[in-house]
Design a protein around this motif. Sequence first.
Motif, PDB file in Angstrom:
ATOM      1  N   THR A  69      19.803  49.751  -4.397  1.00 62.15           N
ATOM      2  CA  THR A  69      19.949  48.301  -4.493  1.00 62.15           C
ATOM      3  C   THR A  69      19.041  47.738  -5.581  1.00 62.15           C
ATOM      4  O   THR A  69      18.057  48.360  -5.986  1.00 62.15           O
ATOM      5  CB  THR A  69      19.618  47.625  -3.156  1.00 62.15           C
ATOM      6  N   PRO A  71      16.718  44.473  -6.326  1.00 63.09           N
ATOM      7  CA  PRO A  71      16.104  43.259  -5.780  1.00 63.09           C
ATOM      8  C   PRO A  71      16.483  42.021  -6.594  1.00 63.09           C
ATOM      9  O   PRO A  71      16.482  42.055  -7.830  1.00 63.09           O
ATOM     10  CB  PRO A  71      14.605  43.555  -5.893  1.00 63.09           C
ATOM     11  N   ASP A  72      16.852  40.955  -5.899  1.00 63.83           N
ATOM     12  CA  ASP A  72      17.219  39.685  -6.538  1.00 63.83           C
ATOM     13  C   ASP A  72      18.397  39.849  -7.502  1.00 63.83           C
ATOM     14  O   ASP A  72      18.556  39.064  -8.445  1.00 63.83           O
ATOM     15  CB  ASP A  72      16.024  39.090  -7.299  1.00 63.83           C
ATOM     16  N   ASP A  73      19.231  40.866  -7.272  1.00 64.46           N
ATOM     17  CA  ASP A  73      20.381  41.135  -8.148  1.00 64.46           C
ATOM     18  C   ASP A  73      19.967  41.351  -9.602  1.00 64.46           C
ATOM     19  O   ASP A  73      20.750  41.104 -10.525  1.00 64.46           O
ATOM     20  CB  ASP A  73      21.416  40.007  -8.069  1.00 64.46           C
ATOM     21  N   VAL A 158      25.239  44.938 -11.503  1.00 59.67           N
ATOM     22  CA  VAL A 158      24.879  44.705 -10.101  1.00 59.67           C
ATOM     23  C   VAL A 158      25.942  43.824  -9.461  1.00 59.67           C
ATOM     24  O   VAL A 158      26.336  42.797 -10.021  1.00 59.67           O
ATOM     25  CB  VAL A 158      23.493  44.032  -9.981  1.00 59.67           C
ATOM     26  N   GLY A 161      23.975  42.844  -4.939  1.00 65.13           N
ATOM     27  CA  GLY A 161      22.754  43.593  -4.713  1.00 65.13           C
ATOM     28  C   GLY A 161      22.860  45.087  -4.908  1.00 65.13           C
ATOM     29  O   GLY A 161      21.846  45.788  -4.930  1.00 65.13           O
ATOM     30  N   ARG A 162      24.072  45.617  -5.077  1.00 61.60           N
ATOM     31  CA  ARG A 162      24.274  47.058  -5.230  1.00 61.60           C
ATOM     32  C   ARG A 162      24.427  47.409  -6.706  1.00 61.60           C
ATOM     33  O   ARG A 162      25.136  46.723  -7.447  1.00 61.60           O
ATOM     34  CB  ARG A 162      25.530  47.501  -4.463  1.00 61.60           C
TER      35      ARG A 162
END
Length: 235
Positions: A69, A71-73, A158, A161-162
Motif C-alpha cells: 500500500t 500511505p496517503d495515496d 496508486v 491506496g494500492r
Amino acid sequence: MPRARTLRTAVAVVLLAATAVGCGDAGDLRGAGATPTATSPAKLWPDLKPAASPAWDYDNGESEAMHITAPDDDIRKVSPAAIVRQEIAQHPDDYEGSKAQYHETARRMKYCGTTPADSRCPLLKAYYRDITGDGKPELTLGFRLLPGTQTAVRVYTVEAGRVIQVMSNNDAVSGVELAGHSVIIHAPSDLADYEYRFQWTWDPQQKVMLLTHDEMLHIGRTRHHSRHPSPSATS
C-alpha cells in the motif's frame, strides 16, 4: 563551383537584395512548380480472412496489483526497493531458486537500501512524474535482471491506496525516456547504425500503458550489438 550551385547562389543574392530594398514584389501568388501526384494505399489480398488472435503476446492491456500500500495515496512514500522485493515475492518462478531465470537479481536485492549505496544492488534510480494526467506522480523504476544483460522497466500508480503496476517490460535496454504520457525504450539492434524503439503510452480507458509504437530507426553511427528477440517477454 558547379554551374547549378552558382546559379542558385546568384538567384539567392538577387532575391535577398530585392527584399532588403523592398522593391519588385507586389505580393502576387507564384507557382511552386509541379506537385507530385498523391498515391493512395493499395490494399492487398482483400479476401484474406482476418486473424482472430495476435501472433505474439505483448502483455498489452495488463496491470497487476502489488500486495503493498501507499500511505496517503502517495507513491513517493513507498520504497522502490520494497516494490521490487514484492514483485519477486509475487513471481517466485522468475526470481527465486537456482533454476529461476533471474535468481541473481533476487539475491542481490539484499544490497539495496544501504548507505552509502552498494554497487551490487540491481535497482536503478527511481523517477517520479505524472504520466496518467491525474495530477499525481507515477513511479518509473528500473532494475537489472541478473544473470544476463536485460533491464526491467516498470511503471506504478496508486489506486485506492494500492500500488498498481501499469507497465512491465524486460529488454536489452540502451536508454529510456519519459515524454508526456509515454515511456520510450531504446534497445540495440543486430544491424549496424539501427536501434529498436518502443513507446508505451498511458491509455485512460484501459488504465494501463499500451505499446503504441514499435519501430526500427537509423541512428547514424556505426555500432554492432547482438540482441534477444524483440519484444522480450515481460514478467
